[in-house]
Write a protein that holds these residues in place. Structure first.
Motif, mmCIF file in Angstrom:
data_model
loop_
_atom_site.group_PDB
_atom_site.id
_atom_site.type_symbol
_atom_site.label_atom_id
_atom_site.label_comp_id
_atom_site.label_asym_id
_atom_site.label_seq_id
_atom_site.Cartn_x
_atom_site.Cartn_y
_atom_site.Cartn_z
ATOM 1 N N TYR A 46 -30.517 -37.154 29.436
ATOM 2 C CA TYR A 46 -31.946 -37.118 29.105
ATOM 3 C C TYR A 46 -32.851 -37.260 30.327
ATOM 4 C CZ TYR A 46 -30.539 -37.747 24.239
ATOM 5 O OH TYR A 46 -29.980 -37.586 23.002
ATOM 6 N N GLU A 99 -44.984 -36.705 19.802
ATOM 7 C CA GLU A 99 -44.194 -35.671 20.474
ATOM 8 C C GLU A 99 -44.387 -34.342 19.762
ATOM 9 O OE1 GLU A 99 -39.523 -34.513 21.343
ATOM 10 O OE2 GLU A 99 -40.057 -36.607 20.967
ATOM 11 N N ARG A 125 -42.166 -37.495 30.927
ATOM 12 C CA ARG A 125 -40.714 -37.594 30.874
ATOM 13 C C ARG A 125 -40.303 -38.340 29.601
ATOM 14 N NH1 ARG A 125 -37.114 -36.761 34.733
ATOM 15 N NH2 ARG A 125 -38.710 -36.813 36.370
ATOM 16 N N TYR A 126 -39.282 -37.849 28.930
ATOM 17 C CA TYR A 126 -38.834 -38.467 27.680
ATOM 18 C C TYR A 126 -38.244 -39.848 27.942
ATOM 19 C CZ TYR A 126 -35.946 -39.555 23.652
ATOM 20 O OH TYR A 126 -35.355 -40.197 22.592
ATOM 21 N N GLU A 172 -47.826 -33.540 29.278
ATOM 22 C CA GLU A 172 -46.378 -33.637 29.376
ATOM 23 C C GLU A 172 -46.005 -34.976 29.991
ATOM 24 O OE1 GLU A 172 -45.057 -30.332 31.683
ATOM 25 O OE2 GLU A 172 -45.031 -28.958 29.972
ATOM 26 N N CYS A 197 -41.269 -33.940 27.579
ATOM 27 C CA CYS A 197 -41.882 -33.855 26.251
ATOM 28 C C CYS A 197 -43.312 -33.334 26.341
ATOM 29 C CB CYS A 197 -41.895 -35.229 25.583
ATOM 30 S SG CYS A 197 -40.264 -35.843 25.149
ATOM 31 N N ASN A 198 -43.647 -32.462 25.422
ATOM 32 C CA ASN A 198 -45.042 -32.085 25.199
ATOM 33 C C ASN A 198 -45.620 -33.089 24.203
ATOM 34 O OD1 ASN A 198 -44.994 -29.627 26.762
ATOM 35 N ND2 ASN A 198 -43.734 -28.759 25.130
ATOM 36 N N ARG A 251 -40.024 -30.629 23.148
ATOM 37 C CA ARG A 251 -39.372 -31.058 24.387
ATOM 38 C C ARG A 251 -38.555 -29.909 24.971
ATOM 39 N NH1 ARG A 251 -35.094 -35.595 22.311
ATOM 40 N NH2 ARG A 251 -36.994 -36.379 21.307
ATOM 41 N N TYR A 252 -38.317 -30.001 26.271
ATOM 42 C CA TYR A 252 -37.507 -28.999 26.949
ATOM 43 C C TYR A 252 -36.839 -29.644 28.153
ATOM 44 C CZ TYR A 252 -41.376 -28.703 30.319
ATOM 45 O OH TYR A 252 -42.330 -29.001 31.261
ATOM 46 N N LEU A 293 -43.628 -42.616 24.788
ATOM 47 C CA LEU A 293 -44.098 -41.463 25.556
ATOM 48 C C LEU A 293 -45.513 -41.763 26.032
ATOM 49 C CD1 LEU A 293 -42.818 -38.655 23.155
ATOM 50 C CD2 LEU A 293 -41.639 -39.649 25.129
ATOM 51 N N THR A 325 -35.294 -34.412 30.617
ATOM 52 C CA THR A 325 -35.951 -33.996 29.376
ATOM 53 C C THR A 325 -37.452 -34.279 29.466
ATOM 54 O OG1 THR A 325 -33.956 -34.448 28.094
ATOM 55 C CG2 THR A 325 -36.031 -34.277 26.879
#
Length: 208
Positions: free
Chosen positions: A159, A196, A178-179, A176, A164-165, A199-200, A184, A162
């Protein structure tokens, strides 16, 4: 009735022989609301609300906000206007707010609920307004604790990249971050009151 004399609503009895002619029916009487109150508490009539309120009076410990159409304590320095905000109902118990005899609690976002409902709502570990989802109080100390928890707990390798939006419910901006399972964090206002959106996996390094 003490002397059983028929009479219109008034502060004193019209019968001069009655002991209530001098004593009066109650400590407080409003000839507009026809309100009698004998309890040891200050009450005043607000001509803008057209009802009686608990307090010393307008310009003493209260002022009337024309935009909210509500009496506001002079001690409330962070008053936030929402037009006609007392015309609705409490978001917890759904009872009316404008004519409520219970103490009210104003939130940072400007919404209002009964103080007893607020206390009950907070006991359920809720910290966001049930109407707009913004933080009800200043959460900076709590968010600082979350910052420490994030720094102390490294994420597993799976992770670490990873991203997150997120949508921040306090500043209403997207961004954005970081997860992390702790929370968040909004990069705009440093709030953890976020949602959230997706995520990508980031191949290049993402700034902390």
């Amino acid at each position: 009735m003490n002397c059983k004399s028929l009479q219109p609503a008034a502060k004193k009895c019209v019968n001069e022989d009655c002991e209530l002619h001098e004593k009066g029916f109650a400590k407080y009487f409003c000839n507009i609301c026809n309100l009698f109150d004998d309890r040891p508490r200050p009450i005043f009539h607000c001509p803008y609300c057209n009802t009686c309120r608990m307090g010393l009076g307008l310009g003493i410990d209260f002022r009337h906000c024309m935009r909210c159409n509500a009496c506001v304590s002079l001690a409330d320095k962070d008053h936030r206007c929402i037009p006609q905000k007392l015309q609705g109902s409490c978001p917890i118990c759904h009872d009316t707010l404008f004519n409520s005899t219970e103490p009210l609690k104003g939130l940072r976002c400007g919404h209002v609920m009964h103080l007893s409902c607020y206390n009950q709502y907070c006991r359920g570990q809720n910290y966001t307004c049930p109407l707009c989802m913004r933080c009800m109080e200043d959460m900076s100390d709590y968010f600082s604790l979350l910052d420490q928890a994030v720094r102390m707990q490294a994420m597993p390798a799976a992770y670490q990249n990873t991203i997150c939006n997120i949508y921040c419910q306090d500043c209403e901006k997207t961004g954005e971050c970081r997860y992390h399972f702790v929370g968040l964090k909004c990069t705009q206002c440093a709030s953890y009151n976020t949602r959230e959106m997706g995520r990508y996996e980031q191949l290049a390094a993402f700034p902390n």
